[in-house]
Design an enzyme around this catalytic site. Structure first.
Site, PDB file in Angstrom:
ATOM      1  N   CYS A 132       2.391  -0.641   1.614  1.00  0.00           N
ATOM      2  CA  CYS A 132       1.663  -1.596   0.972  1.00  0.00           C
ATOM      3  C   CYS A 132       1.428  -1.594  -0.567  1.00  0.00           C
ATOM      4  CB  CYS A 132       0.246  -1.858   1.695  1.00  0.00           C
ATOM      5  SG  CYS A 132      -0.812  -3.129   0.899  1.00  0.00           S
ATOM      6  N   CYS A 135      -1.874  -2.305  -1.902  1.00  0.00           N
ATOM      7  CA  CYS A 135      -3.011  -1.030  -1.783  1.00  0.00           C
ATOM      8  C   CYS A 135      -2.752   0.121  -2.717  1.00  0.00           C
ATOM      9  CB  CYS A 135      -2.855  -0.836  -0.167  1.00  0.00           C
ATOM     10  SG  CYS A 135      -2.695  -2.116   1.085  1.00  0.00           S
ATOM     11  N   ASP A 136      -1.522   0.497  -2.721  1.00  0.00           N
ATOM     12  CA  ASP A 136      -1.319   1.844  -3.220  1.00  0.00           C
ATOM     13  C   ASP A 136      -0.630   1.731  -4.512  1.00  0.00           C
ATOM     14  OD1 ASP A 136      -2.447   3.134  -0.863  1.00  0.00           O
ATOM     15  OD2 ASP A 136      -0.372   2.816  -0.129  1.00  0.00           O
TER      16      ASP A 136
END
Ligand code: FAD
Ligand code: NAP
Length: 309
Positions: A132, A135-136
């Protein structure tokens, strides 16, 4: 209380089913699962959902769908469904700490990111291995990173990562990309993105943090090391059907099997909508449309039993 319908999942399929079911006066419960809003909360702008000419943030679209479902009286419970008793009538839906009863069930549990199956993936999950970018991606500032895959997600993730990383290499196991032309063109015109076709990852290198990848050429068998500080997997998704424990019929690819032009599964009164029953299109608008179908079919089932679909 016995619900007319229990919807499992809070992606576009689940929320749309909830909007139609509750607006159609069915007593509706939706169990939202661990990923509230479904896959679209992992992305940034959605450009192909009708009605948003300028695009819409995934999270905003999903929040609005949730509000729309709640406006018509959908009850929403947090939690993950662990088991369903399909033999009981009404059906019994069990989460970790509660049990709910429903005359019909709509399964809209979508799909989850697929992993390569390498042992290092788990070990380095907090050390640079991710599925993701939204997300990261932030943690890749100033670094060189790899994206694995050749579909739309890989193109999108690669583009997104260039906001942070200095260089992004898309590593794909064959020459041709599966992604749509518009997404490929966008990635190819991004000066920070490079493509490395015909390679597969056979090992992720690094002890506590990703330091590189061991790659194998899928045509020649040649092995080489590739340096990178993070690796983002974008190799597709698999349907979330584990909690069904084999009680619902699946197709040859593991997706829930539904009757032709219907969301009806092999169990009368149980319907499936969205990516969990769709190995072909896997688009938000299709999931929403199938959610609508499932709610309509649940309503017809309640009126007329199995005779009308
Ligand atoms: P999902 O969105 O997968 O939602 C499934 C829901 O089920 C989740 O809420 C989850 O928490 C819940 N759930 C799972 N298991 C359980 C359980 N046991 N109990 C309770 N709840 C459970 N499509 C587009 O049309 N346009 C795009 O631009 C686009 N971009 C994308 C970008 C990315 C990075 C990804 C990964 C996908 C993208 N897609 C896009 C595809 C789109 O996200 C999916 O087609 C769509 O989300 C499918 O909706 P769904 O409701 O079937 O399932
Ligand atoms: P996908 O289309 O299934 O593509 C997966 C990619 O990963 C393929 O290129 C595949 O290679 C590769 N792959 C699969 N298993 C692999 C393995 N074990 N090792 C190496 N590579 C592997 O999945 P997706 O890209 O996640 O897209 C899913 C759906 O969401 C699609 O319908 C897509 O259109 C949609 N989506 C849309 C948008 C958008 O419209 N903006 C954005 C993201 C996703 P092969 O090609 O060789 O099979």
């Amino acid at each position: 209380m016995v619900y007319d319908t229990i919807i499992i999942g809070s992606g576009p399929a689940g929320y749309t089913a909830a909007i139609y079911a509750s607006r159609g006066s069915l007593k509706t419960l939706l169990v939202d699962g661990l990923q509230i809003g479904g896959q679209l909360i992992m992305t940034t702008t959605i450009e192909n959902f009708p009605g948003w000419p300028e695009g819409v943030l995934g999270i905003e679209l999903m929040n609005k769908m949730r509000q729309q479902a709640e406006r018509f009286g959908t009850e929403i419970k947090s939690g993950e469904v662990k088991e369903i008793d399909f033999k009981a009538r009404p059906f019994k839906v069990k989460t970790g700490d509660s049990e709910f009863e429903g005359k019909t069930i709509i399964i809209a549990t979508g799909a989850s990111a697929r992993w390569l199956g390498l042992p290092e993936e788990k070990r380095l999950r907090n050390g640079g291995v991710s599925a993701c970018a939204t997300c990261d991606g932030f943690f890749t500032k100033g670094k060189e990173v790899a994206v694995i895959g050749g579909g739309d997600t890989a193109m999108e993730e690669a583009n997104f990562l260039t906001r942070f990383a200095d260089k992004v290499t898309v590593i794909h196991r064959r020459e041709e990309l599966r992604a749509s032309k518009i997404m490929v063109d966008r990635a190819k015109s991004n000066p920070k993105i490079e493509f490395l076709p015909n390679y597969e990852v056979i090992e992720i290198l690094g002890d506590k943090k990703v330091e590189g990848l061991r790659l194998k050429n899928t045509k020649t068998g040649e092995l080489k090391e590739f340096k990178c500080a993070a690796v983002f997997l974008a190799i597709g998704h698999q349907p979330n059907v584990g909690f069904l424990n084999g009680k619902i019929e699946l197709d040859e690819r593991g997706y829930i099997k539904t009757e032709s032009n219907s969301t009806q599964t092999n169990i009368p009164g149980v319907f499936a909508a969205g990516d969990v029953a769709d190995s072909r299109y896997r688009q938000a608008i299709i999931a929403a449309g199938r959610g609508c179908m499932a709610a309509k079919e649940a309503g017809w089932y309640l009126e007329d039993g199995e005779n009308k679909k």
